[in-house]
Motif scaffolding. Structure first.
Motif, PDB file in Angstrom:
ATOM      1  N   UNK A  90     -10.123  -1.700   1.125  1.00  0.00           N
ATOM      2  CA  UNK A  90     -10.087  -1.181  -0.240  1.00  0.00           C
ATOM      3  C   UNK A  90      -9.547  -2.291  -1.137  1.00  0.00           C
ATOM      4  N   UNK A  91     -10.234  -2.584  -2.225  1.00  0.00           N
ATOM      5  CA  UNK A  91      -9.883  -3.759  -3.027  1.00  0.00           C
ATOM      6  C   UNK A  91      -8.454  -3.721  -3.553  1.00  0.00           C
ATOM      7  N   UNK A  92      -7.950  -2.533  -3.904  1.00  0.00           N
ATOM      8  CA  UNK A  92      -6.588  -2.505  -4.441  1.00  0.00           C
ATOM      9  C   UNK A  92      -5.530  -2.826  -3.386  1.00  0.00           C
ATOM     10  N   UNK A  93      -5.958  -2.868  -2.108  1.00  0.00           N
ATOM     11  CA  UNK A  93      -5.037  -3.274  -1.043  1.00  0.00           C
ATOM     12  C   UNK A  93      -4.772  -4.784  -1.067  1.00  0.00           C
ATOM     13  N   UNK A  94      -5.435  -5.502  -1.963  1.00  0.00           N
ATOM     14  CA  UNK A  94      -5.122  -6.908  -2.168  1.00  0.00           C
ATOM     15  C   UNK A  94      -3.812  -7.074  -2.926  1.00  0.00           C
ATOM     16  N   UNK A  95      -3.299  -5.958  -3.469  1.00  0.00           N
ATOM     17  CA  UNK A  95      -2.007  -5.974  -4.141  1.00  0.00           C
ATOM     18  C   UNK A  95      -1.973  -6.872  -5.351  1.00  0.00           C
ATOM     19  N   UNK A 292      -6.543   9.322   0.766  1.00  0.00           N
ATOM     20  CA  UNK A 292      -6.730   8.116  -0.024  1.00  0.00           C
ATOM     21  C   UNK A 292      -6.708   6.829   0.758  1.00  0.00           C
ATOM     22  N   UNK A 293      -6.740   6.923   2.093  1.00  0.00           N
ATOM     23  CA  UNK A 293      -6.694   5.731   2.919  1.00  0.00           C
ATOM     24  C   UNK A 293      -8.019   5.426   3.575  1.00  0.00           C
ATOM     25  N   UNK A 294      -7.969   4.753   4.719  1.00  0.00           N
ATOM     26  CA  UNK A 294      -9.189   4.390   5.426  1.00  0.00           C
ATOM     27  C   UNK A 294      -8.876   3.543   6.634  1.00  0.00           C
ATOM     28  N   UNK A 295      -9.913   2.918   7.192  1.00  0.00           N
ATOM     29  CA  UNK A 295      -9.722   2.077   8.359  1.00  0.00           C
ATOM     30  C   UNK A 295     -10.858   2.217   9.344  1.00  0.00           C
ATOM     31  N   UNK A 296     -10.516   2.408  10.609  1.00  0.00           N
ATOM     32  CA  UNK A 296     -11.486   2.543  11.686  1.00  0.00           C
ATOM     33  C   UNK A 296     -11.430   3.951  12.275  1.00  0.00           C
ATOM     34  N   UNK A 297     -12.409   4.282  13.084  1.00  0.00           N
ATOM     35  CA  UNK A 297     -12.441   5.591  13.734  1.00  0.00           C
ATOM     36  C   UNK A 297     -11.192   5.823  14.576  1.00  0.00           C
ATOM     37  N   UNK A 298     -10.741   4.804  15.292  1.00  0.00           N
ATOM     38  CA  UNK A 298      -9.606   4.954  16.199  1.00  0.00           C
ATOM     39  C   UNK A 298      -8.290   4.412  15.647  1.00  0.00           C
ATOM     40  N   UNK A 299      -8.326   3.789  14.478  1.00  0.00           N
ATOM     41  CA  UNK A 299      -7.103   3.225  13.887  1.00  0.00           C
ATOM     42  C   UNK A 299      -7.249   3.202  12.377  1.00  0.00           C
ATOM     43  N   UNK A 300      -6.378   3.923  11.698  1.00  0.00           N
ATOM     44  CA  UNK A 300      -6.498   4.027  10.241  1.00  0.00           C
ATOM     45  C   UNK A 300      -5.127   4.261   9.619  1.00  0.00           C
TER      46      UNK A 300
END
Length: 327
Positions: A90-95, A292-300
């Motif tokens: 997610x782009x805003x995770x660039x802080x 409001x988050x995200x990631x992978x199927x097994x790790x997020x």
């Protein structure tokens, strides 16, 4: 999901001069290793580079070759031809690195998170890859970009850490082939690198684990395990954010546990949620996306507004609902 080719990205890398190379807040080995490897290859091409992360270079990864290149972003914004976001779903995770980019003609997004929406002008997102470092390796090789020992070691660390030292499900034959080439061509000392990565933790990290295990709890007949870190405990132990990296694996490793959750209270009124699953049918990315988050199927993961107790209740209720629907 990839919408750009290595050739398109390679063309941009050759035709432009000034680059900003960024990655997500609370970086891990994949983020930092990928940034440094990418930057070093561009440096060998004679490019003008800046390598920024909101948290700067973490103590744990300070052994990485040319670690001094990576810093926190400056207070005054700079102008660039190209900004490159690595390993950032997610782009805003660039802080705050975003604010340090006064302007960039082109944004490149290279990532392996399936939840990445495809922001940027050139997008290379490969959810089948176990690490962004693997994508960077393939980009460097396909485009004949500069490659040396320092680049190889950074990529090896990126891939090793994001595959759980080559244990996670997306680790493929290709992953081992790449690792073998990095070790062989780069002349890497795997024993020394592994010791620096996995046998060099500060004492405070073990003390943190002790406190976390005291909060450990189970539900759904032992299928869900979680623990929590309050601001008070973090302050008492003087822990750094990177100290909790990988601690959730102690929960995931327990027999019978399908979903592991780590709750960390933050100073901004939010709670950082890290979630792991052992089964593809229990998609923790989908759960985290609801917050409001995200990631992978097994790790997020996600950052959720609320008190520690409130967020724990809301998230664990959602996990229980998913488990019941899969029963």
């Amino acid at each position: 999901m990839s919408t750009s080719t290595f050739d398109q990205i390679g063309k941009v890398l050759r035709e432009h001069q000034r680059f900003a190379i960024l990655s997500h807040v609370r970086p891990d080995g994949d983020a930092l290793g990928s940034q440094l490897a990418f930057a070093l290859s561009l440096e060998q091409l004679g490019k003008d580079i800046r390598v920024w992360n909101e948290n700067g270079m973490l103590e744990k990864y300070s052994f990485l070759p040319r670690a001094e290149l990576l810093s926190k972003p400056p207070a005054t914004a700079e102008e660039f031809d190209v900004a490159v976001a690595l390993d950032t779903a997610i782009q805003n995770r660039l802080g705050n690195t975003i604010a340090a980019i006064g302007s960039a003609k082109i944004w490149i997004n290279i990532d392996h998170h399936g939840s990445n929406p495809g922001y940027g002008d050139l997008v290379m997102v490969d959810p089948s890859s176990p690490a962004t470092g693997e994508i960077i390796f393939n980009l460097i090789k396909s485009q004949g970009l500069p490659f040396n020992h320092d680049i190889a070691e950074n990529l090896y660390v990126a891939i090793s850490t994001d595959t759980g030292s080559f244990q996670y499900p997306k680790t493929s034959a290709r992953t081992f082939e790449i690792a073998a080439e990095l070790v062989g061509v780069g002349g890497l000392d795997v024993g020394k690198i592994s010791q620096q990565l996995y046998e060099n933790y500060p004492r405070r990290r073990v003390e943190l684990l002790r406190e976390l295990l005291r909060t450990m709890r189970f539900s759904e007949c032992g299928r869900v395990a979680s623990f929590s870190l309050s601001l008070e405990t973090a302050a008492e132990l003087a822990v750094r954010p990177e100290d909790n990296e990988g601690l959730i694996d102690h929960l995931r490793a327990i027999h019978g546990v399908i979903v592991a959750v780590f709750f960390e209270e933050l100073a901004d009124g939010k709670v950082r949620v890290s979630m792991r699953s052992k089964e593809e049918a229990i998609d923790v990315c989908a759960i985290c996306q609801k917050f409001g988050g995200g990631g992978h199927t097994l790790a997020a993961g996600a950052r959720v507004l609320g008190t520690l107790a409130e967020v724990e209740q809301r998230v664990l209720e959602e996990v229980r609902d998913v488990l019941k629907r899969q029963s």
